[in-house]
Design an enzyme around this catalytic site. Structure first.
Site, PDB file in Angstrom:
ATOM      1  CB  CYS A  90      -0.929   0.018   1.210  1.00 35.30           C
ATOM      2  SG  CYS A  90      -2.212  -1.252   1.147  1.00 35.30           S
ATOM      3  CG  HIS A 349      -6.183   2.093  -0.471  1.00 35.55           C
ATOM      4  ND1 HIS A 349      -4.995   2.594  -0.979  1.00 35.55           N
ATOM      5  CD2 HIS A 349      -5.814   1.111   0.418  1.00 35.55           C
ATOM      6  CE1 HIS A 349      -3.975   1.954  -0.433  1.00 35.55           C
ATOM      7  NE2 HIS A 349      -4.448   1.050   0.407  1.00 35.55           N
ATOM      8  CB  CYS A 379      -1.078   0.882   7.814  1.00 33.89           C
ATOM      9  SG  CYS A 379      -2.678   0.878   6.955  1.00 33.89           S
ATOM     10  N   GLY A 381       1.065  -3.718   4.331  1.00 28.89           N
ATOM     11  CA  GLY A 381       0.947  -5.139   4.596  1.00 28.89           C
ATOM     12  C   GLY A 381       2.212  -5.771   5.163  1.00 28.89           C
TER      13      GLY A 381
END
Length: 393
Positions: A90, A349, A379, A381
């Site tokens: 991300c 997103h 944040c 993964g």
């Protein structure tokens, strides 16, 4: 060391899944911000950028074969501009900009384009996993040796639920964040706050050509009553808080920035909109997975002798509302300075593009409020966090 500046930052509208961008190839979508930068700044795409750095979280199928190289070729920039695709999940789009800033600060380059793309309709999330289902928690996705060191492979959704438990966040707590995200996006869109950053995209669908000018996922009319009726996704009712309304939307989009040295800005006559002060990444416990923005924020501030109150605007990716709730509590940041134009719960997103889009928001927000410092954090993964600190110029 020389300074690295954001000269301009643009993104496409974010199209809802199976929405207006369904017929648009990911490579064409990735090219749109590049063409917008070229048009707005007046450079020659076939000569001026020294490299293109693009994030993409699912670089397979139509997003494979190094979309960072293909995007400028599809944009008509010829064969002389190199390109690279990277994947920090991300955080990929933000990492692309951070890498570009490091190259410029280290005097290895002077003009770079950095951003990201994700077409989540045509290349669904987890298309690169070892199993044919939408999960990152299936043991088939990792080597057995992983479990010599970690006793569990956690899904991001379960991580979000554990964060809610650890920080004592109720369903009402996280739903309030989600409602704020939607209403803030609505007010910002109506006031034209996105007009300068979001560039229109022409699409052809059902034999008709039309122009997409605005994000398709937001529902600014969302209220607490609306969210109360949504079913949980990752846990049984009564044992969790995460549902589709307080999680980020699955959308299609691309974003890009032009990052340059001060010498290049002077040479080309560019007026930069922000200076990239510092960048940071961290690793955290993969069982809760999504707590990375907390240490990423506190550490980058400490390294630059700044306090949380010194930051005028924050962008914190709304992967799940519980991530925001925990970050607010641990950092002491002001919610009224955070995601002020709405976040990923509202606009969505697109994994590889979001980091570039959020970081690209900050210069516009700082100009709007007259602030000095902005900080973007996400944040990531498997337990990571990323942060970028910028200053208005």
């Amino acid at each position: 060391m020389q300074d690295a500046y954001i000269v301009d930052a643009v993104r496409t509208p974010f199209g809802k899944r199976k929405g207006s961008f369904s017929g648009l190839h990911p490579q064409d979508l990735a090219a749109k911000p590049l063409l917008a930068l070229e048009d707005r700044l007046g450079f020659d795409g076939s000569e001026d950028p020294e490299d293109v750095v693009y994030g993409c979280v699912t670089p397979v199928g139509e997003q494979g074969m190094n979309i960072g190289r293909l995007a400028p070729m599809v944009a008509g920039w010829g064969d002389g501009i190199p390109g690279v695709q990277l994947n920090r999940m991300c955080g990929s789009g933000q990492q692309a900009i951070n890498f570009a800033a490091g190259q410029i600060r280290g005097r290895m380059h002077d003009v770079l384009v950095a951003g990201g793309v994700e077409h989540m309709t045509r290349v669904p999330m987890a298309s690169d996993s070892a199993v044919d289902r939408l999960t990152f928690a299936d043991a088939s996705n990792v080597t057995e040796t992983y479990f010599d060191h970690f006793d569990e492979l956690t899904s991001q959704g379960e991580g979000a639920e554990r964060i809610a438990e650890q920080w004592g966040l109720s369903r009402a707590d996280v739903d309030e964040i989600a409602v704020d995200s939607q209403s803030r996006w609505g007010r910002a869109a109506e006031a034209g706050k996105y007009d300068e950053q979001v560039v229109p995209v022409e699409v052809e669908r059902d034999g008709e050509t039309r122009v997409v000018e605005q994000d398709e996922h937001p529902r600014p009319e969302t209220d607490m009553e609306t969210l109360e009726g949504l079913p949980l996704v990752f846990r049984e009712e009564g044992d969790g808080v995460i549902h589709p309304g307080n999680a980020s939307g699955i959308v299609d989009g691309a974003a890009a920035t032009l990052v340059a040295s001060g010498d290049a800005c002077e040479e080309y006559g560019w007026d930069p909109i922000a200076r990239i002060v510092d960048t940071h990444v961290v690793g955290v416990d993969p069982k809760t997975m999504l707590t990375g923005p907390i240490p990423a924020t506190t550490e980058i501030l400490a390294e630059n002798d700044l306090d949380i109150d010194d930051i005028d605007r924050f962008e914190v990716n709304e992967a799940f509302a519980s991530v925001i709730g925990a970050w607010l509590e641990e950092t002491g940041a002001d919610w009224e300075k955070t995601n002020v134009w709405g976040g990923a719960i509202a606009h969505g997103h697109p994994l590889g593009a979001t980091g570039a889009a959020l970081l690209g928001k900050l210069p516009y927000q700082l100009e709007d409020c007259g602030g000095q410092y902005g900080l973007s954090t996400m944040c990531i993964g498997f337990g990571q966090g990323i942060a970028t600190l910028v200053e208005r110029v």
